[in-house]
Write a protein that holds these residues in place. Structure first.
Motif, PDB file in Angstrom:
ATOM      1  N   LEU A   1      -0.852 -17.209   7.237  1.00 57.36           N
ATOM      2  CA  LEU A   1      -0.948 -16.472   8.489  1.00 57.36           C
ATOM      3  C   LEU A   1      -1.764 -15.205   8.275  1.00 57.36           C
ATOM      4  CD1 LEU A   1      -0.006 -15.985  11.462  1.00 57.36           C
ATOM      5  CD2 LEU A   1       1.917 -14.700  10.475  1.00 57.36           C
ATOM      6  N   ARG A   2      -2.846 -15.073   9.023  1.00 62.32           N
ATOM      7  CA  ARG A   2      -3.679 -13.871   8.947  1.00 62.32           C
ATOM      8  C   ARG A   2      -3.308 -12.922  10.073  1.00 62.32           C
ATOM      9  NH1 ARG A   2      -6.204 -10.261   5.839  1.00 62.32           N
ATOM     10  NH2 ARG A   2      -7.811  -9.137   6.983  1.00 62.32           N
TER      11      ARG A   2
ATOM     12  N   LEU B   1       4.751  -4.076  11.929  1.00 63.39           N
ATOM     13  CA  LEU B   1       3.837  -5.166  11.576  1.00 63.39           C
ATOM     14  C   LEU B   1       2.756  -4.674  10.617  1.00 63.39           C
ATOM     15  CD1 LEU B   1       3.205  -8.162  12.262  1.00 63.39           C
ATOM     16  CD2 LEU B   1       1.682  -7.307  14.055  1.00 63.39           C
ATOM     17  N   LYS B   2       2.483  -5.461   9.574  1.00 67.30           N
ATOM     18  CA  LYS B   2       1.478  -5.109   8.571  1.00 67.30           C
ATOM     19  C   LYS B   2       0.295  -6.068   8.664  1.00 67.30           C
ATOM     20  CE  LYS B   2       3.964  -1.881   6.561  1.00 67.30           C
ATOM     21  NZ  LYS B   2       5.181  -1.960   7.394  1.00 67.30           N
ATOM     22  N   ALA B   3      -0.896  -5.539   8.431  1.00 66.02           N
ATOM     23  CA  ALA B   3      -2.092  -6.381   8.401  1.00 66.02           C
ATOM     24  C   ALA B   3      -2.195  -7.053   7.036  1.00 66.02           C
ATOM     25  CB  ALA B   3      -3.333  -5.547   8.676  1.00 66.02           C
ATOM     26  N   GLY B   4      -2.746  -8.255   7.025  1.00 66.02           N
ATOM     27  CA  GLY B   4      -2.918  -8.978   5.768  1.00 66.02           C
ATOM     28  C   GLY B   4      -2.852 -10.470   5.982  1.00 66.02           C
TER      29      GLY B   4
ATOM     30  N   ARG C   1       7.154  -6.378   5.678  1.00 65.19           N
ATOM     31  CA  ARG C   1       7.573  -5.701   4.445  1.00 65.19           C
ATOM     32  C   ARG C   1       6.420  -4.982   3.754  1.00 65.19           C
ATOM     33  NH1 ARG C   1       7.646 -11.065   1.342  1.00 65.19           N
ATOM     34  NH2 ARG C   1       9.642 -11.460   2.361  1.00 65.19           N
ATOM     35  N   GLY C   2       5.183  -5.379   4.034  1.00 68.46           N
ATOM     36  CA  GLY C   2       4.042  -4.717   3.417  1.00 68.46           C
ATOM     37  C   GLY C   2       3.748  -5.271   2.043  1.00 68.46           C
ATOM     38  N   GLY C   3       2.875  -4.587   1.300  1.00 64.06           N
ATOM     39  CA  GLY C   3       2.472  -5.049  -0.022  1.00 64.06           C
ATOM     40  C   GLY C   3       1.207  -5.876   0.043  1.00 64.06           C
ATOM     41  N   ALA C   4       0.858  -6.495  -1.092  1.00 67.53           N
ATOM     42  CA  ALA C   4      -0.379  -7.260  -1.187  1.00 67.53           C
ATOM     43  C   ALA C   4      -0.293  -8.542  -0.367  1.00 67.53           C
ATOM     44  CB  ALA C   4      -0.666  -7.599  -2.649  1.00 67.53           C
ATOM     45  N   SER C   5      -1.442  -8.990   0.091  1.00 67.17           N
ATOM     46  CA  SER C   5      -1.506 -10.267   0.788  1.00 67.17           C
ATOM     47  C   SER C   5      -1.069 -11.377  -0.160  1.00 67.17           C
ATOM     48  CB  SER C   5      -2.931 -10.533   1.271  1.00 67.17           C
ATOM     49  OG  SER C   5      -3.314  -9.576   2.242  1.00 67.17           O
TER      50      SER C   5
ATOM     51  N   THR D   1     -11.268 -14.270   6.119  1.00 69.51           N
ATOM     52  CA  THR D   1     -11.549 -13.846   4.747  1.00 69.51           C
ATOM     53  C   THR D   1     -11.203 -12.380   4.539  1.00 69.51           C
ATOM     54  OG1 THR D   1     -13.335 -15.469   4.561  1.00 69.51           O
ATOM     55  CG2 THR D   1     -13.333 -13.670   2.970  1.00 69.51           C
ATOM     56  N   ARG D   2     -10.560 -12.105   3.399  1.00 67.11           N
ATOM     57  CA  ARG D   2     -10.268 -10.727   3.029  1.00 67.11           C
ATOM     58  C   ARG D   2     -11.357 -10.224   2.092  1.00 67.11           C
ATOM     59  NH1 ARG D   2      -5.604 -13.082   1.671  1.00 67.11           N
ATOM     60  NH2 ARG D   2      -5.851 -12.505  -0.515  1.00 67.11           N
ATOM     61  N   PHE D   3     -11.542  -8.914   2.067  1.00 64.28           N
ATOM     62  CA  PHE D   3     -12.542  -8.293   1.205  1.00 64.28           C
ATOM     63  C   PHE D   3     -11.861  -7.207   0.373  1.00 64.28           C
ATOM     64  CE2 PHE D   3     -14.734  -9.992   4.841  1.00 64.28           C
ATOM     65  CZ  PHE D   3     -15.898 -10.536   4.319  1.00 64.28           C
ATOM     66  N   ARG D   4     -12.196  -7.175  -0.912  1.00 64.72           N
ATOM     67  CA  ARG D   4     -11.582  -6.205  -1.804  1.00 64.72           C
ATOM     68  C   ARG D   4     -12.644  -5.633  -2.748  1.00 64.72           C
ATOM     69  NH1 ARG D   4      -6.517  -5.085  -2.836  1.00 64.72           N
ATOM     70  NH2 ARG D   4      -5.809  -6.865  -1.610  1.00 64.72           N
TER      71      ARG D   4
END
Length: 388
Positions: free
Chosen positions: A44-45, A84-87, A106-110, A165-168
């Motif tokens: 889920l994005r 709500l957190k993005a990811g 809860r947050g944190g890394a995707s 797509t995520r970008f880091r």
């Protein structure tokens, strides 16, 4: 009598309505907490700026929840509607609405999906296409290539323009300001320029999640803010009686420690050597400062130092000058900053590499005799390698 009958009927209807309402609430709670209808895990994005309405509709379309309304009401009742957190989040099969609410708040890394990672290193930079395996929860690298390659992989351009797509951006500890900005200018999913750059050492090496089209200047500002916070925290918790009196001097020391060793267990010992030297009025005599004086942080030297360079009277030649150089020589990571401000208490004043492999670390010595013996062993290894 008629009014009494009407009142009795109304009371009965009220009781029935209350029972029905209670039943509906109980049913809704059960629906919110019971295993959901999802047959196969999904990724889920949640885009930045999304709300529970858009998320609930996406979950319903994927067959993950039975009722968007119950999902939203349950989140509201749990006090998580504004959290709500993005990811990108892995929603396992059979997850209840309550579990999904926890996952997206809860947050944190995707925890799933595909990402493009731009790794900025010391000697080179590369772009990685990575995908998280939901089964193992480990990222699998699908492709690696230089950002300025003549032809970019088709998978890269496809994923770069895909919606999910995520970008880091990942910055290596010890990279210089010039290396970071030069690398950022080579990727095509960022925008804008860097109009102002903080002093050397003031960018925090870390991993930064960005969106496609993010401004380079804004990203550099994030790095600067993060480094300032790290430095301030470490300074507040510093050891007593250190031979430097400002945060800038501590940052200079941290940058030297960063460039001298990449081994976590050695950082505080390396810092202790330089602290002991400063306290005894000895020169630091560290090659990385000399190299920075030659390159200005613009890339690596690519060769050994010449004797003339070690004798040159420059502000970064710590074989000639007393004390610290005028500025940091790189961007130190959190561990190097903490080591500079809380060094090990030792009598070490020398160190040299154990072997030709940097991963083997250093030999630390308290006397010149011990140090010369360790240097002799290293020179013997160098001669053996040259003969082979």
């Amino acid at each position: 009598m008629m009014w009494r009958n009407l009142a009795s009927t109304a009371l009965s209807m009220l009781v029935v309505l209350m029972v029905v309402a209670g039943g509906l609430i109980a049913w809704g709670k059960a629906q919110y907490s019971e295993p959901g209808p999802l047959a196969t895990a999904i990724c889920l994005r949640v885009e930045p700026g999304s709300n529970f309405t858009t998320v609930s509709e996406a979950l319903a379309a994927d067959g993950a929840i039975s009722s968007p309304a119950i999902f939203r009401m349950g989140a509201e009742y749990a006090g998580k509607a504004d959290a709500l957190k993005a990811g990108s989040f892995l929603v396992p099969e059979g997850a209840s609405m309550a579990e999904i609410t926890d996952i997206v708040t809860r947050g944190g890394a995707s925890t799933c999906g595909t990402e493009i990672v731009f790794r900025i290193g010391i000697a080179s930079s590369e772009i990685q296409l990575r995908e998280l395996d939901p089964t193992t929860q480990r990222f699998v690298t699908r492709a690696e290539f230089a950002p300025d390659a003549e032809s970019l992989p088709d998978d890269y351009t496809r994923l770069r323009d895909a919606a999910g797509t995520r970008f880091r951006i990942s910055i290596a500890e010890g990279a210089t300001n010039w290396q970071i900005v030069d690398a950022l200018n080579k990727v095509d999913f960022l925008a804008g320029g860097v109009s102002s750059l903080p002093e050397e050492g003031r960018l925090a090496p870390d991993s930064y999640e960005v969106v496609r089209g993010a401004e380079r200047g804004a990203l550099v500002a994030r790095m600067s803010q993060a480094q300032e916070a790290r430095l301030a925290e470490a300074w507040a918790n510093r050891a007593e009686d250190l031979p430097y009196g400002t945060m800038q001097e501590a940052l200079i020391m941290a940058s030297i420690v960063e460039k001298e060793t990449g081994i976590a267990d050695e950082r505080r010992d390396v810092a202790s050597v330089f602290v002991n030297r400063l306290e005894r009025g000895m020169r630091l005599q560290t090659d990385p400062t000399v190299i920075y004086g030659i390159t200005g942080g613009k890339g690596t030297l690519g060769r050994g130092l010449r004797q003339s360079e070690l004798r040159a009277d420059t502000s970064y030649n710590t074989y000639v000058i007393n004390g610290l150089p005028p500025t940091p020589i790189a961007n130190p990571g959190r561990a190097a900053i903490e080591a500079a401000l809380n060094p090990t208490e030792t009598d070490f004043i020398f160190f040299v590499a154990k072997t030709l492999n940097p991963a083997d670390g250093h030999v630390f010595s308290t006397t010149l005799e011990e140090h010369n013996a360790a240097v002799a062993k290293l020179r013997a290894l160098e001669a053996e390698a040259a003969a082979d």
